[in-house]
Design an enzyme around this catalytic site. Structure first.
Site, PDB file in Angstrom:
ATOM      1  N   HIS A  13      -7.644  -5.604  -0.598  1.00  0.00           N
ATOM      2  CA  HIS A  13      -6.475  -4.846  -0.163  1.00  0.00           C
ATOM      3  C   HIS A  13      -5.686  -5.651   0.861  1.00  0.00           C
ATOM      4  O   HIS A  13      -5.765  -5.409   2.079  1.00  0.00           O
ATOM      5  CB  HIS A  13      -6.925  -3.506   0.423  1.00  0.00           C
ATOM      6  CG  HIS A  13      -5.818  -2.502   0.551  1.00  0.00           C
ATOM      7  ND1 HIS A  13      -5.191  -1.946  -0.536  1.00  0.00           N
ATOM      8  CD2 HIS A  13      -5.224  -1.953   1.643  1.00  0.00           C
ATOM      9  CE1 HIS A  13      -4.267  -1.093  -0.133  1.00  0.00           C
ATOM     10  NE2 HIS A  13      -4.263  -1.087   1.191  1.00  0.00           N
ATOM     11  N   ASP A  29      -9.974  -4.669  -4.835  1.00  0.00           N
ATOM     12  CA  ASP A  29      -9.421  -3.749  -3.832  1.00  0.00           C
ATOM     13  C   ASP A  29     -10.285  -2.494  -3.774  1.00  0.00           C
ATOM     14  O   ASP A  29     -10.405  -1.758  -4.756  1.00  0.00           O
ATOM     15  CB  ASP A  29      -7.979  -3.392  -4.206  1.00  0.00           C
ATOM     16  CG  ASP A  29      -7.226  -2.720  -3.078  1.00  0.00           C
ATOM     17  OD1 ASP A  29      -7.861  -2.010  -2.270  1.00  0.00           O
ATOM     18  OD2 ASP A  29      -5.993  -2.875  -3.010  1.00  0.00           O
ATOM     19  N   SER A  60       0.831  -1.196   0.000  1.00  0.00           N
ATOM     20  CA  SER A  60       0.000   0.000   0.000  1.00  0.00           C
ATOM     21  C   SER A  60       0.877   1.261   0.000  1.00  0.00           C
ATOM     22  O   SER A  60       1.653   1.468  -0.920  1.00  0.00           O
ATOM     23  CB  SER A  60      -0.963  -0.044   1.190  1.00  0.00           C
ATOM     24  OG  SER A  60      -1.989   0.898   1.055  1.00  0.00           O
TER      25      SER A  60
END
Length: 220
Positions: free
Chosen positions: A185, A158, A100
């Site tokens: 995610h 996601d 991320s």
């Protein structure tokens, strides 16, 4: 690199820290436990407004600030210096891995390395659920094509980093390896990804070593 084991620096996501990411990366690490050693670093910036309940120390590689239609990532330079200090004390590292916001940080470091603006280097990069920096000040970092071998893992469902954002981060890289998975995610660690992880590590290893026993070390 000790023997055939790759030494990899891991950068966590926004609101995590080194300990949290080490736990969340457990499934992936089990896939490559015979191949890699991992080092986890916490970002230098604590969150002023924690996003999760509990006593977890939440950290970030930068804090986003909007100023008159200009996006600024406060603390980015301090994070680069923190990573440099960690490399000096615990490295060198063969590769760098991020999730991320950590993956976005990895992408920026790869661009800086390509432009010879880092005091350390890596031989490959792994980016889970990353996105391109939205700071105008960082767009120059993406201008030169990045030749570092890379694996980009993108979740098709996601809800935090849309698939098109993950795909955009692959474009500055020359011949990136892209793994799309049906999940969201997170770092996928099911058997479906096992072969691609194994093949990617083989490619990374072969890109900077002539060791004849690569296949034996990749018996996952």
């Amino acid at each position: 690199m000790a023997g055939n084991r790759l030494k990899i620096l891991c950068l966590h996501g926004y609101g995590q820290n080194a300990d949290v990411f080490q736990e969340k990366l457990g499934g992936f690490r089990r896939f490559v436990k015979h191949l890699a050693n991992f080092s986890f670093l916490s970002a230098p910036h604590p969150l002023d407004s924690p996003i999760n309940a509990g006593n977890v120390e939440e950290r970030a590689w930068w804090l986003k600030k909007d100023e008159k239609e200009t996006i600024i990532y406060r603390g980015f330079e301090e994070s680069v210096l923190a990573i440099e200090r960690h490399v000096q004390s615990c490295g060198p590292f063969d590769g760098i891995l991020g999730f991320s916001q950590g993956a976005t940080m990895v992408g920026l470091l790869c661009g800086l390395q390509q432009q010879k603006k880092l005091n350390f280097d890596f031989k490959f990069a792994i980016l889970f659920a990353g996105f391109c920096s939205r700071s105008q000040a960082h767009q120059e970092i993406y201008k030169e094509q990045i030749t570092l071998p890379s694996l980009h893992v993108i979740g098709e469902t996601d809800q935090i980093i849309p698939i098109e954002e993950g795909e955009k981060l692959t474009r500055p890289f020359l011949n990136p390896t892209i793994l799309r998975h049906k999940g969201g995610h997170h770092v996928p660690s099911s058997g479906a990804q096992k072969d691609l992880y194994r093949d990617s590590y083989r490619q990374f290893l072969e890109s900077f070593t002539c060791n004849e026993n690569v296949d034996d070390e990749l018996d996952l």
